[in-house]
Design an enzyme around this catalytic site. Sequence first.
Site, short mmCIF file in Angstrom:
data_model
loop_
_atom_site.label_atom_id
_atom_site.label_comp_id
_atom_site.label_asym_id
_atom_site.label_seq_id
_atom_site.Cartn_x
_atom_site.Cartn_y
_atom_site.Cartn_z
N GLU A 69 0.89 -1.17 0.00
CA GLU A 69 0.00 0.00 0.00
C GLU A 69 0.92 1.21 0.00
O GLU A 69 1.55 1.51 1.00
CB GLU A 69 -0.94 -0.02 1.20
CG GLU A 69 -2.06 1.01 1.11
CD GLU A 69 -1.68 2.37 1.68
OE1 GLU A 69 -1.34 3.27 0.87
OE2 GLU A 69 -1.72 2.52 2.90
N CYS A 79 -2.46 8.89 3.22
CA CYS A 79 -2.36 8.47 1.81
C CYS A 79 -3.65 8.73 1.05
O CYS A 79 -3.62 9.01 -0.15
CB CYS A 79 -2.02 6.99 1.73
SG CYS A 79 -0.38 6.58 2.37
#
Length: 467
Positions: free
Chosen positions: A235, A269
């Site tokens: 990720e 993010c």
Amino acid sequence: METVTKTSPIKTVNPFNNKLVKSFEVMSDEQIESKIALADKAFQAWKKTPKTERAQLLHRVAHLMRVRKPQLETLATLEMGKLLKESRAEVELCVAIFDYYAENGEKFLADHPLQTPQGSAFLSYEPIGVLLSIQPWNFPFYQITRSAAPHLMAGNTMLLKHASNVPQCAQIMEDIFIEAGFPAGVYQNLFIPGSKIDVLVADKRIKAVTLTGSEPAGSSIAAAAGKYIKKSALELGGSDAFIVLDDADVEQAAEAAVRGRIWNAGQVCVSPKRVIVEEGIADVFLAKVKAKFAALKVGDPMEEQTDLAPLSSEKAVEDVIKQVQKAVEQGATVITGGHRIERPGAFMEPTILSDIQPGTAAYQEEIFGPVFMFYKVKNEQAAIDLANDSDFGLGGSVFSSNNERAVNVARQIETGMVYNNHVTGIAPELPFGGTKHSGYGREQSPAAIYEFVNAKLIRVTTADSAY
């Protein structure tokens, strides 16, 4: 990855005042070897432990996190600077994730029957061994939780290499696993520099690696894992598009954009980074955002009334300032903000950049701080095209009063997640992950528990019908 040398201590520095709080010694090669050996030995017993017992231990971790919530939330704020109320919410989310896999893990891991014309067949989900988990500092407990909860429930053991600026968060989680009753070696923390990671990935006893981090770190891990034919899940960064269509509730969209972008001081993010607004409502939206930015209270993250926390470190704020300055040099306009705040600590003004052109750094890079890239577009298709003109593909948002229209737009966005009338969110039951340079694999939801298991086919036939 961090550039800490072998002899450099791992430090907690409070970003609110830049004062050193505590140091930890880096582990020796002998200590690392001992921990890998223990994790491998623990796996041999842990994989045979009944799933009901594993679930009970996960519930116990959740309980201990509830009990220790004041201590945990304080540590997260002390080490990386986020608002105390955000740290509290993070701990509560972790509790929910541990309970989710404790309650559902046995069902997810049950044999899965397959249709076949002769005899019978099923998939048996079996753990693969020792996992290396490499996690960042921005959600020091959540990042641990979303990798540990499903994979420990599946019967794997885990070695955690946490970010070097949150060592106390790393240590207290290992303490909680031990107190919860997990067998020695099932979950262990490593105080090591990033330079040691490739050696760990190469070790035959470590069967897979999961990383949340930057694009360069992900590329390095993927290459190392591929070399040794090991599975990885990544990720990585994101530059999420926040699309506001001309039929949206402008006030709702502006409030969500601001709260989403200052969440964790912009160090998320999936926070809205590229704000893309149809031209008919763009000026009204922008005026509302500027007013909301101006009203934010900057201050001590330990105080409940504070809205904007410091960034995680001096380096973090310096890096964001450099990105903003480079954007301006390449033709961007600063609508508001653009500077660090003149006070002790790693604080930065909430910032809006516009006039960002394709081919410039700001157009493609992720800015990990409270900075909007603002785009005014002619129509819905232009918004979709701009949203997809990115190497990243993590999350995104579409604001519209028409759900059918919003879903139609969401289907055309090239990301792993799209939320309607909400910033990209987090929930135990919803998968989390991206595509393109934002990585691969999924965390949370039933999908996470299958990332690091062997889905073994078992085919059953009678002797006279075998083929």
